[in-house]
Design an enzyme around this catalytic site. Structure first.
Site, PDB file in Angstrom:
ATOM      1  N   TYR A 124       3.233   5.013 -32.339  1.00  0.00           N
ATOM      2  CA  TYR A 124       3.562   5.079 -33.754  1.00  0.00           C
ATOM      3  C   TYR A 124       5.056   4.852 -33.989  1.00  0.00           C
ATOM      4  CZ  TYR A 124      -1.103   7.177 -34.303  1.00  0.00           C
ATOM      5  OH  TYR A 124      -2.456   7.429 -34.289  1.00  0.00           O
ATOM      6  N   LYS A 173      -2.089  10.210 -20.089  1.00  0.00           N
ATOM      7  CA  LYS A 173      -2.898   9.138 -19.502  1.00  0.00           C
ATOM      8  C   LYS A 173      -2.012   8.452 -18.452  1.00  0.00           C
ATOM      9  CE  LYS A 173      -6.626   6.551 -19.399  1.00  0.00           C
ATOM     10  NZ  LYS A 173      -8.000   7.022 -19.138  1.00  0.00           N
ATOM     11  N   ASP A 206      -8.922  11.438 -21.756  1.00  0.00           N
ATOM     12  CA  ASP A 206     -10.372  11.226 -21.938  1.00  0.00           C
ATOM     13  C   ASP A 206     -11.150  12.439 -21.439  1.00  0.00           C
ATOM     14  OD1 ASP A 206      -9.112  10.273 -19.686  1.00  0.00           O
ATOM     15  OD2 ASP A 206     -10.491   8.631 -19.307  1.00  0.00           O
ATOM     16  N   ASP A 230      -2.961  12.775 -32.471  1.00  0.00           N
ATOM     17  CA  ASP A 230      -3.576  12.431 -33.753  1.00  0.00           C
ATOM     18  C   ASP A 230      -5.097  12.544 -33.624  1.00  0.00           C
ATOM     19  OD1 ASP A 230      -3.926  11.480 -36.284  1.00  0.00           O
ATOM     20  OD2 ASP A 230      -3.389   9.412 -35.848  1.00  0.00           O
TER      21      ASP A 230
END
Ligand code: ATP
Length: 341
Positions: A124, A173, A206, A230
């Site tokens: 972002y 991640k 995940d 988010d």
């Protein structure tokens, strides 16, 4: 001396739910001088801009703001006012607690966690473009700095300590995004050493999504980067009954803005049936931030008690009440518990 707080009523159901929250906050006895200012689609009509200078000036001076949802046009028109406010005041920490509500049907009855999302960096960062004139491909740059990681992760640990929460889980991640997410993870592992009283763990995003759905009770404070935060914070809102019930805070060094997580709900705007719970709980977060833990706890308890009692609940909670009736119950509960002065 009353503390000044900038008030942005917002668009759609914003004015209805924000006015209800102001009534509830005032009923705690907190000395607040509200300073209402224009923002959002309404401000475009009245002031020619979605975020007029007078609004920014008020927040700069008060350093505190309670805000309703603001309309952002999709795909064109003016840029998101929420994003503009985050940038303007460098509100790097987005804090979203998710706690089960007694009396409301939900998948779990034991959720009590907080997502701390980095609010300014990553995907972002706002650096995105088409790479050819025919727009056949586009790229975005995700910027992560050590400073950005450092301040949000310290914020999460300090939050855990201040709120007696024993565990921080860093979500990343780094197996795929070895440098950006890797920097976040590496910084977290370093910082964790300075907080031996807080248990620390890390988890791939995940896997986190799956674990949250299977057993949310294993989570306490989650700290993560912008995009993951988010998504996960909407997931955790869903675990406790949906966006209409969840509050969020956007916190920086120079200002803090408290808000409902839901949008402007144009489908029910103006009908007097919007649920003001999220903005009321945002108000409780604001009182806590102001150092008034006692009033914060009383406001939160009053809202939860009224929901648990199940009378005059708004239609989104399965009731046939109105914003006004629900608010009267909350203010009455607060007046009953108000300590004698
Ligand atoms: P926006 O474009 O501003 O995000 P939206 O309608 O797409 O608006 P939300 O405003 O979050 O998204 O609304 C999603 C659904 O949830 C709508 O049906 C809306 O009526 C309902 N909803 C959201 N907030 C509330 C609330 N406080 N009380 C009752 N219903 C709500």
């Amino acid at each position: 001396m009353p503390m000044r707080v900038t008030l942005l009523e917002g668009d759609g159901i914003g004015p209805e739910v924000v006015r209800a929250a102001v009534q509830a906050i005032d009923a705690t006895g907190a000395a607040i001088a509200w300073d209402p200012r224009p923002a959002g689609a309404g401000a475009v009509v009245t002031h020619g801009a979605p975020l007029p200078g007078e609004t920014l000036e008020s927040i700069r001076e008060s350093r505190l703001c309670l805000k309703g949802p603001l309309a952002t046009p999709i795909g064109g028109g003016y840029a998101s006012v929420n994003v503009a406010l985050r940038r303007e005041f460098d509100l790097y920490a987005n804090v979203r607690p998710a706690r089960t509500f007694a009396g409301l049907p939900a998948r779990y009855d034991n959720v009590d966690l907080v997502v701390v999302r980095e609010n300014t960096q990553g995907e972002y960062s706002g650096i995105e473009h088409y790479i050819d004139p025919s727009r056949s491909a586009a790229e975005a740059i995700s910027i992560i700095t050590r400073h950005g990681c450092d301040r949000i992760i310290r914020f999460a640990f300090d939050y855990a300590r201040a709120n007696r929460r024993p565990r921080v889980t860093l979500v990343h991640k780094a197996n795929i995004l070895k440098m950006t997410s890797g920097l976040f993870l590496e910084t977290g592992r370093d910082i964790a050493k300075a907080y031996p009283d807080i248990a620390f763990g890390d988890l791939i995003v995940d896997n986190t999504a799956m674990q949250l759905v299977r057993d949310p009770s294993r989570f306490d404070v989650i700290v993560t980067t912008n995009l993951f935060g988010d998504i996960l914070s909407d997931l955790t809102a869903g675990l406790v009954g949906g966006l209409g019930l969840v509050a969020g805070a956007n916190i920086g060094e120079s200002a803090a803005i408290f808000e409902a997580v839901h949008g402007t709900a144009p489908d029910i705007a103006g009908r007097g049936v919007a649920n003001p719970t999220a903005v009321m709980l945002a108000g409780a977060m604001m009182l806590e931030h102001m150092g008034d833990s006692d009033r914060a706890a009383r406001l939160q308890a009053a809202v939860r008690r009224v929901i648990a009692a199940g009378k005059d609940l708004t239609p989104d909670l399965g009731g046939s009440g109105t914003t006004a009736r629900f608010t009267e119950r909350v203010t009455a509960a607060l007046q009953r518990d108000r300590p004698a002065t």
